[in-house]
Design an enzyme around this catalytic site. Structure first.
Site, PDB file in Angstrom:
ATOM      1  N   ASP A  27       0.823  -1.211   0.000  1.00 39.73           N
ATOM      2  CA  ASP A  27       0.000   0.000   0.000  1.00 39.73           C
ATOM      3  C   ASP A  27       0.862   1.268   0.000  1.00 39.73           C
ATOM      4  O   ASP A  27       1.991   1.255   0.495  1.00 39.73           O
ATOM      5  CB  ASP A  27      -0.906  -0.043   1.244  1.00 39.73           C
ATOM      6  CG  ASP A  27      -2.031   0.968   1.158  1.00 39.73           C
ATOM      7  OD1 ASP A  27      -2.323   1.471   0.050  1.00 39.73           O
ATOM      8  OD2 ASP A  27      -2.629   1.266   2.213  1.00 39.73           O
ATOM      9  N   HIS A  44       3.124   3.308  -8.793  1.00 40.56           N
ATOM     10  CA  HIS A  44       3.008   1.866  -9.067  1.00 40.56           C
ATOM     11  C   HIS A  44       4.272   1.352  -9.776  1.00 40.56           C
ATOM     12  O   HIS A  44       4.755   0.265  -9.476  1.00 40.56           O
ATOM     13  CB  HIS A  44       1.773   1.585  -9.931  1.00 40.56           C
ATOM     14  CG  HIS A  44       0.476   1.970  -9.265  1.00 40.56           C
ATOM     15  ND1 HIS A  44       0.158   1.581  -7.991  1.00 40.56           N
ATOM     16  CD2 HIS A  44      -0.579   2.721  -9.690  1.00 40.56           C
ATOM     17  CE1 HIS A  44      -1.032   2.070  -7.657  1.00 40.56           C
ATOM     18  NE2 HIS A  44      -1.502   2.767  -8.666  1.00 40.56           N
ATOM     19  N   LEU A 138      11.059 -20.603  -4.323  1.00 41.61           N
ATOM     20  CA  LEU A 138       9.971 -19.771  -3.784  1.00 41.61           C
ATOM     21  C   LEU A 138       8.698 -19.906  -4.619  1.00 41.61           C
ATOM     22  O   LEU A 138       8.745 -19.910  -5.852  1.00 41.61           O
ATOM     23  CB  LEU A 138      10.427 -18.301  -3.802  1.00 41.61           C
ATOM     24  CG  LEU A 138       9.371 -17.261  -3.412  1.00 41.61           C
ATOM     25  CD1 LEU A 138       9.093 -17.297  -1.908  1.00 41.61           C
ATOM     26  CD2 LEU A 138       9.812 -15.855  -3.824  1.00 41.61           C
TER      27      LEU A 138
HETATM   28  C1  FPP Z   1      -1.809   0.126  -3.421  1.00 39.91           C
HETATM   29  O1  FPP Z   1      -1.360   1.459  -3.407  1.00 39.91           O
HETATM   30  C2  FPP Z   1      -1.213  -0.609  -4.535  1.00 39.91           C
HETATM   31  C3  FPP Z   1      -1.924  -1.187  -5.551  1.00 39.91           C
HETATM   32  C4  FPP Z   1      -3.371  -1.135  -5.638  1.00 39.91           C
HETATM   33  C5  FPP Z   1      -1.245  -1.865  -6.665  1.00 39.91           C
HETATM   34  C6  FPP Z   1       0.007  -2.602  -6.363  1.00 39.91           C
HETATM   35  C7  FPP Z   1       0.737  -2.806  -7.617  1.00 39.91           C
HETATM   36  C8  FPP Z   1       2.075  -2.794  -7.802  1.00 39.91           C
HETATM   37  C9  FPP Z   1       3.030  -2.669  -6.694  1.00 39.91           C
HETATM   38  C10 FPP Z   1       2.665  -2.889  -9.153  1.00 39.91           C
HETATM   39  C11 FPP Z   1       2.301  -4.053  -9.988  1.00 39.91           C
HETATM   40  C12 FPP Z   1       2.510  -5.359  -9.334  1.00 39.91           C
HETATM   41  C13 FPP Z   1       3.208  -6.397  -9.839  1.00 39.91           C
HETATM   42  C14 FPP Z   1       3.181  -7.684  -9.124  1.00 39.91           C
HETATM   43  C15 FPP Z   1       4.020  -6.320 -11.054  1.00 39.91           C
HETATM   44  P1  FPP Z   1      -2.416   2.632  -3.562  1.00 39.91           P
HETATM   45  O2  FPP Z   1      -2.476   3.005  -4.990  1.00 39.91           O
HETATM   46  O3  FPP Z   1      -3.723   2.231  -2.967  1.00 39.91           O
HETATM   47  O4  FPP Z   1      -1.758   3.775  -2.713  1.00 39.91           O
HETATM   48  P2  FPP Z   1      -2.516   4.941  -1.918  1.00 39.91           P
HETATM   49  O5  FPP Z   1      -3.312   4.278  -0.831  1.00 39.91           O
HETATM   50  O6  FPP Z   1      -1.392   5.754  -1.398  1.00 39.91           O
HETATM   51  O7  FPP Z   1      -3.367   5.685  -2.903  1.00 39.91           O
END
Ligand code: FPP
Length: 242
Positions: A27, A44, A138
């Site tokens: 997050d 991201h 893994l």
């Molecule tokens: C949450 O942060 C994160 C996500 C919803 C997406 C996670 C994705 C990645 C790390 C990249 C792609 C993954 C892979 C496996 C290649 P948020 O956007 O909710 O952050 P915020 O709460 O600060 O808005």
């Protein structure tokens, strides 16, 4: 606390005290980007670097399962550009890294209603899963279009179709989950300081040890990951006993 190298060697000696299954709620990508006046998608993109770090570190430590919450069923409600950006990021990650995963003996799998992903991302996912099928290191589990409630509901509906007489045991019920062999989560890590499970592996997290760090996911480094695991090794797990 120790340096990165000290922690690495301490944990390499921890043996059975290490968590068998680590799950991460990644997050804070959006907030990381906002703080830098950057578009959310850049958060991201930076987050993918932390994904690489977590996969490499877990592999080196001999962790058996690493589950990453990459896209929830609720995430479809985000702006279209962000959803498309995330799907492209996922597709490119799989395309680019499958060789490296294979080389590092990482076996990829996924949980969630993955058949509802955009065709290109789903195709790349299927390919990467097939290509790493024989890897014995893994187990990397990507939660994609995933919701813990939906997983339970999907399992109930499959059981209703296939089981003619009850009662169902816990282990029989688990056999209807997306990945029946996935063990319960030992350590659940959440970045960005939020104290929530957010519909992630509700069944599998029944007795997880929870570790929350204020760091945003894109700034979650190896040392932070190692500290989370080190803290886990010091916890006393009682599973409701004394
Ligand atoms: C949450 O942060 C994160 C996500 C919803 C997406 C996670 C994705 C990645 C790390 C990249 C792609 C993954 C892979 C496996 C290649 P948020 O956007 O909710 O952050 P915020 O709460 O600060 O808005």
């Amino acid at each position: 606390m120790g340096t990165e190298n000290e922690l690495m060697s301490e944990l390499s000696r921890a043996g059975t005290n290490l968590p068998r299954h680590i799950a991460i709620i990644m997050d804070g990508n959006g907030r990381w980007a906002k703080k830098r006046f950057l578009p959310r998608i850049v958060g991201h993109q930076e987050g993918v670097k932390s994904v690489r770090m977590a996969v490499e570190t877990a592999g080196k430590l001999g962790i058996q399962y690493l589950s990453l919450y990459a896209f929830s069923t609720e995430n479809w409600s985000r702006p279209k550009d962000e959803v498309n950006g995330l799907m492209t990021l996922l597709r490119d990650y799989l395309r680019r890294e499958v060789k490296k995963l294979k080389k590092n003996n990482v076996r990829l799998s996924a949980v969630g209603r993955t058949h509802e992903l955009p065709a290109e991302s789903e195709k790349e996912l299927r390919k990467a899963i097939a290509e790493t099928r024989d890897c014995g290191g893994l187990n990397l589990v990507l939660a994609l279009n995933y919701s813990g409630k939906t997983e339970i509901l999907d399992a109930v509906n499959k059981a209703l179709e296939q089981v003619t007489a009850g009662p169902l045991s816990e282990s029989k019920f688990k056999s209807f989950f997306y990945l029946p062999e996935l063990p319960d989560v030992d350590l659940l890590i959440r970045t960005s300081g939020e104290m929530r499970i957010s519909n992630f592996m509700l069944w599998q997290c029944a007795y997880s040890e929870i570790y929350v760090t204020p760091r945003f996911w894109p700034e979650f480094r190896k040392i932070d990951f190692l500290r989370a695991i080190q803290e886990y090794t010091k916890r006393e797990r009682r599973y409701g006993g004394v």
